[in-house]
Design an enzyme around this catalytic site. Structure first.
Site, PDB file in Angstrom:
ATOM      1  CG  PHE A   1      12.659  35.970  42.656  1.00  0.00           C
ATOM      2  CD1 PHE A   1      11.876  36.502  42.085  1.00  0.00           C
ATOM      3  CD2 PHE A   1      13.743  35.989  43.242  1.00  0.00           C
ATOM      4  CE1 PHE A   1      13.042  37.418  40.888  1.00  0.00           C
ATOM      5  CE2 PHE A   1      14.824  36.648  42.114  1.00  0.00           C
ATOM      6  CZ  PHE A   1      14.385  37.470  41.500  1.00  0.00           C
TER       7      PHE A   1
ATOM      8  CG  ASP B   1      17.359  29.874  45.654  1.00  0.00           C
ATOM      9  OD1 ASP B   1      18.214  30.593  46.287  1.00  0.00           O
ATOM     10  OD2 ASP B   1      16.659  30.908  44.330  1.00  0.00           O
TER      11      ASP B   1
ATOM     12  CE  LYS C   1      19.081  38.699  47.869  1.00  0.00           C
ATOM     13  NZ  LYS C   1      17.866  37.140  46.303  1.00  0.00           N
TER      14      LYS C   1
END
Ligand SMILES: *Cc1c(COP(=O)(O)O)cnc(C)c1O
Length: 414
Positions: free
Chosen positions: A153, A238, A267
């Protein structure tokens, strides 16, 4: 329009009134929510009806310091009162110093600031395009492919979505951005097989978060490093979800002893303030020249003050050590609990505070049941429930989470 909004918000806030506002005016790109949250403190949040929850969802791995950490509140409030935003037409000290702190962790290089994980990955994709052009002697369009992993993702922008080989993410948005090739996660041989003269870079998560907490093995990461070195490809990692201390090291890839060529993060970096960043290793940073990329909001003094507060507290309170020390017994208890409830629990995946309880059957009804027992979690992949407490969580709160899950699992099937 405003009359309708007013009529449903008059008086005390309730979850039902907020739900009515959402129903009337907020896009239905998210499923229905169980309640409206109104306040948070440390590892706990409260809904509009005054119910208290132990928050092991952390705003999807965002609230690194929990809710309303006094030092984070003071840093954000203080910076807001001094200087919130100036654009990148001017320097601001918090951005320069934050870049230096991230390079201290990642290695010699440069940092680009943005506001989200998807934007950080967009930057990585642009980096890959520039690198591919450089490799083909300045000719664009010859070498541009990025290889990403199955079950990955990488976000919801066209670049992120195209990098994410999942039907549920891509459906309805064709044509996607060209230039993505997919290979099996944790299978370096398959990545090698997918390399061609068109390949510019590899992009993988160290731990697939949305995919259900699947870790890249250290062997896989080292083999990818070797492959990229041999073939002249960029190794782009990532770390948007697993980075910023969640696994007990600042970046999760550190345990493999590799240095990537670029890192996407977001995040947890702002501890609740939207902060995204991408680090590029020295030697590749000069692919970007003035005017080649930009953003209005990235790296504002306010955003960077929030990130400084996160890293300050992480350093001053030895949060990385605490994650390493406290997560061991917690994960052990979760495993033991799984053994006590073999009908519903299949096992535990992950490390540090980036953990999944793997369920037998659909995990969603269990997310609801845990919430009804006072614990917030979120599904990951098709079979798991993600448990992602704040890095500041107390040992007894970790124990409480196990007790709640035990109770919820014991009081009936989903
Ligand atoms: C959440 C996530 C993204 C996207 O981040 P946004 O801030 O939602 O755009 C990208 N990559 C990974 C690994 C993520 O977990």
């Amino acid at each position: 329009m405003t009359t309708k909004a007013k009529s449903v918000t008059s008086g005390k806030v309730t979850s039902a009134k907020v739900a009515a506002l959402y129903d009337a005016h907020v896009l239905k790109n998210y499923g229905p929510a169980p309640c409206a949250l109104v306040r948070g403190e440390g590892s706990y949040v409260w809904d509009a009806e005054g119910r208290c929850y132990l928050d092991f969802l952390s705003g999807i791995a965002v609230n690194t310091l929990g809710h309303a950490h006094p030092r984070w509140v003071a840093a954000v409030g203080g910076q807001a009162a001094a200087l919130a935003h100036v654009s990148n037409l001017f320097h601001n000290e918090p951005q320069g110093r934050l870049a230096a702190r991230l390079c201290e962790r990642a290695g010699p290089g440069c940092v680009f600031f943005c506001n989200s994980g998807a934007e950080a990955n967009e930057f990585l994709i642009k980096l890959a395009r520039l690198w591919g052009r450089e490799r083909s002697g300045g000719r664009g369009g010859e070498c541009f492919e990025v290889i990403t992993a199955t079950n990955a993702f990488h976000g919801r922008t066209f670049g992120g979505m195209s990098a994410t080989p999942q039907k549920k993410v891509q459906e309805g948005f064709a044509p996607l951005l060209p230039g993505f090739v997919h290979a099996a996660f944790n299978d370096a041989g398959d990545f090698a097989a997918k390399v061609s003269g068109r390949t510019a870079a590899v992009l993988v998560e160290t731990i697939q978060g949305e995919g259900g907490i699947h870790e890249a093995t250290t062997e896989f990461l080292r083999d990818l490093r070797k492959l990229c070195d041999e073939k002249g490809l960029l190794l782009m990692i990532d770390e948007v979800q697993c980075g910023i201390g969640r696994t007990g090291t600042f970046f999760a890839y550190e345990r493999a002893g590799i240095t990537p060529d670029a890192i996407g993060m977001a995040k947890g970096l702002g501890g609740g303030f939207p902060v995204g960043a991408a680090w590029v290793r020295s030697g590749y940073d000069e692919l970007f020249t003035p005017g080649s990329h930009g953003t209005t909001f990235g790296g504002t003094p306010l955003a960077c003050a929030a990130a400084h507060a996160v890293i300050d507290v992480m350093e001053d309170e030895n949060l990385l050590d605490r994650v390493q020390v406290q997560s061991g017994p917690w994960i052990e208890s979760l495993r033991a609990l799984g053994e006590r409830h073999p009908d519903s629990v299949a096992g535990v995946r992950g490390r540090g505070y980036h953990v999944a309880l793997v369920m037998k059957g659909d995990p969603l009804p269990w997310v609801t049941r845990f919430r009804e027992h006072g614990l917030l979690t979120v599904r990951g992949g098709t079979d798991a429930i993600r448990l992602m407490p704040p890095l500041t969580v107390a040992a007894n709160e970790l124990e409480t989470s196990v007790d709640i899950i035990d109770l919820a699992l014991g009081t009936g099937g989903a």
